[in-house]
Design a protein around this motif. Structure first.
Motif, PDB file in Angstrom:
ATOM      1  N   ASP A 180      -2.636   8.271   8.140  1.00 53.56           N
ATOM      2  CA  ASP A 180      -3.950   8.120   7.533  1.00 53.56           C
ATOM      3  C   ASP A 180      -4.595   6.855   8.099  1.00 53.56           C
ATOM      4  O   ASP A 180      -4.167   5.736   7.794  1.00 53.56           O
ATOM      5  CB  ASP A 180      -3.814   8.032   6.006  1.00 53.56           C
ATOM      6  N   ASN A 181      -5.630   7.020   8.921  1.00 55.41           N
ATOM      7  CA  ASN A 181      -6.266   5.897   9.603  1.00 55.41           C
ATOM      8  C   ASN A 181      -7.459   5.320   8.845  1.00 55.41           C
ATOM      9  O   ASN A 181      -8.213   4.505   9.392  1.00 55.41           O
ATOM     10  CB  ASN A 181      -6.731   6.321  11.008  1.00 55.41           C
ATOM     11  N   ARG A 182      -7.664   5.741   7.631  1.00 56.92           N
ATOM     12  CA  ARG A 182      -8.789   5.221   6.866  1.00 56.92           C
ATOM     13  C   ARG A 182      -8.595   3.736   6.556  1.00 56.92           C
ATOM     14  O   ARG A 182      -7.471   3.273   6.355  1.00 56.92           O
ATOM     15  CB  ARG A 182      -8.950   5.997   5.564  1.00 56.92           C
ATOM     16  N   LEU A 183      -9.710   3.011   6.483  1.00 58.35           N
ATOM     17  CA  LEU A 183      -9.688   1.598   6.105  1.00 58.35           C
ATOM     18  C   LEU A 183      -9.748   1.535   4.583  1.00 58.35           C
ATOM     19  O   LEU A 183     -10.757   1.877   3.968  1.00 58.35           O
ATOM     20  CB  LEU A 183     -10.883   0.861   6.729  1.00 58.35           C
ATOM     21  N   ARG A 184      -8.673   1.070   3.972  1.00 62.46           N
ATOM     22  CA  ARG A 184      -8.551   1.157   2.526  1.00 62.46           C
ATOM     23  C   ARG A 184      -9.058  -0.092   1.805  1.00 62.46           C
ATOM     24  O   ARG A 184      -9.379  -0.033   0.631  1.00 62.46           O
ATOM     25  CB  ARG A 184      -7.084   1.405   2.152  1.00 62.46           C
ATOM     26  N   ALA A 190     -10.964  -3.661   6.822  1.00 66.63           N
ATOM     27  CA  ALA A 190     -12.230  -3.396   7.526  1.00 66.63           C
ATOM     28  C   ALA A 190     -12.643  -4.597   8.366  1.00 66.63           C
ATOM     29  O   ALA A 190     -13.093  -4.449   9.517  1.00 66.63           O
ATOM     30  CB  ALA A 190     -13.320  -3.056   6.516  1.00 66.63           C
ATOM     31  N   TYR A 198     -10.390  -4.885  11.430  1.00 61.23           N
ATOM     32  CA  TYR A 198     -10.611  -3.809  12.407  1.00 61.23           C
ATOM     33  C   TYR A 198     -11.932  -4.006  13.150  1.00 61.23           C
ATOM     34  O   TYR A 198     -12.007  -3.831  14.369  1.00 61.23           O
ATOM     35  CB  TYR A 198     -10.597  -2.469  11.695  1.00 61.23           C
ATOM     36  N   TYR A 245       2.154  11.170   5.592  1.00 55.11           N
ATOM     37  CA  TYR A 245       0.704  11.254   5.385  1.00 55.11           C
ATOM     38  C   TYR A 245       0.075   9.862   5.380  1.00 55.11           C
ATOM     39  O   TYR A 245      -0.986   9.638   5.953  1.00 55.11           O
ATOM     40  CB  TYR A 245       0.411  11.968   4.057  1.00 55.11           C
ATOM     41  N   TYR A 246       0.760   8.920   4.744  1.00 63.08           N
ATOM     42  CA  TYR A 246       0.244   7.550   4.680  1.00 63.08           C
ATOM     43  C   TYR A 246       0.203   6.919   6.069  1.00 63.08           C
ATOM     44  O   TYR A 246      -0.776   6.259   6.438  1.00 63.08           O
ATOM     45  CB  TYR A 246       1.131   6.708   3.749  1.00 63.08           C
ATOM     46  N   ASP A 283       0.827  -1.208   0.000  1.00 63.63           N
ATOM     47  CA  ASP A 283       0.000   0.000   0.000  1.00 63.63           C
ATOM     48  C   ASP A 283       0.862   1.258   0.000  1.00 63.63           C
ATOM     49  O   ASP A 283       0.543   2.243  -0.662  1.00 63.63           O
ATOM     50  CB  ASP A 283      -0.912   0.004   1.226  1.00 63.63           C
ATOM     51  N   TYR A 327     -16.670   2.244  -6.166  1.00 64.43           N
ATOM     52  CA  TYR A 327     -16.475   3.695  -6.199  1.00 64.43           C
ATOM     53  C   TYR A 327     -15.731   4.055  -7.470  1.00 64.43           C
ATOM     54  O   TYR A 327     -14.682   3.495  -7.771  1.00 64.43           O
ATOM     55  CB  TYR A 327     -15.677   4.161  -4.968  1.00 64.43           C
ATOM     56  N   THR A 340     -20.035  -4.681  -0.798  1.00 69.44           N
ATOM     57  CA  THR A 340     -19.230  -3.489  -1.077  1.00 69.44           C
ATOM     58  C   THR A 340     -19.902  -2.678  -2.170  1.00 69.44           C
ATOM     59  O   THR A 340     -20.585  -3.234  -3.045  1.00 69.44           O
ATOM     60  CB  THR A 340     -17.811  -3.847  -1.503  1.00 69.44           C
TER      61      THR A 340
END
Length: 230
Positions: A205-209, A214, A217, A201-202, A18, A228, A225
């Motif tokens: 970055d706590n977003r689930l990619r 997901a 977590y 930044y990476y 990633d 997008y 899904t």
């Protein structure tokens, strides 16, 4: 235990992948920033940083010649032992103060700061180099250092076996700064800074990619899904 280690290794591989993808997505701004920094380095080396010019000469302590015309090897050993003494005398205030007066500098330390005195190992050669922002001044400092040194050696120590085998010259080509070196350094700094910003930044970055992230977590399976599209 082994299963846990394998799971951690898989997670690490996914993270590195990633991270690589994040860097790949920003390759254009990273390359642009690196080029901008490289140009800044080139401009600094070309127009901003004062250019340094160098002049140098070499003194050879010649051996004595016997009456039969052969080299006196005892004098060679003596000369080898005297090299360090001569180098210290060349950098002493007695010599540099006279040189400063001859070239128009106010203090002997100004001459000393420009001088580099060196000796190639196992030789009777003494290299004298001066580096300043003025090529003519560098030449005059070396020339007068040799001249004053010869006079002092002859008058005070009665030494007359010094020969100049590499005469000083006015060198109009600057020895520094190196434009290629500064350009390369600028490029490297730009690359490190821009890539570092992307990495930081990476990491924060706590977003689930991904779907797997997901599930790990939340601890529950993902049922569906939504695609997008940008």
């Amino acid at each position: 235990m082994n299963e846990k280690m394998e799971m951690n290794q898989d997670e690490m591989e996914i993270d590195l992948k990633d991270l690589f993808n994040a860097l790949k997505k920003k390759i254009v701004p990273i390359a642009f920033t690196s080029i901008v920094f490289a140009m800044i380095g080139l401009v600094l080396a070309t127009f901003i940083i004062p250019k340094q010019y160098s002049s140098e000469a070499t003194i050879y302590i010649t051996p004595r010649i016997s009456e039969q015309g052969s080299i006196d090897y005892n004098s060679i050993q003596t000369n080898s032992r005297m090299v360090n003494n001569y180098m210290q005398i060349l950098q002493g205030e007695t010599i540099t103060a006279q040189v400063a007066e001859k070239v128009g500098l106010e203090d002997y330390k100004e001459v000393l700061d420009t001088l580099t005195i060196s000796n190639a190992t196992d030789t009777e050669l003494i290299d004298i180099q001066s580096t300043t922002t003025d090529p003519q001044l560098a030449y005059e400092i070396v020339e007068n250092t040799i001249s004053v040194f010869n006079e002092e050696m002859l008058d005070v120590l009665r030494i007359d076996n010094l020969a100049v085998i590499n005469e000083p010259k006015v060198n109009e080509n600057p020895v520094s700064p190196s434009r290629s070196k500064f350009t390369l350094i600028g490029f490297a700094v730009g690359l490190i800074v821009s890539a570092g910003i992307v990495i930081v930044y990476y990491l924060f970055d706590n977003r689930l990619r991904t779907r797997e992230a997901a599930e790990n977590y939340l601890g529950i399976p993902v049922l569906a899904t939504v695609p997008y599209k940008r």
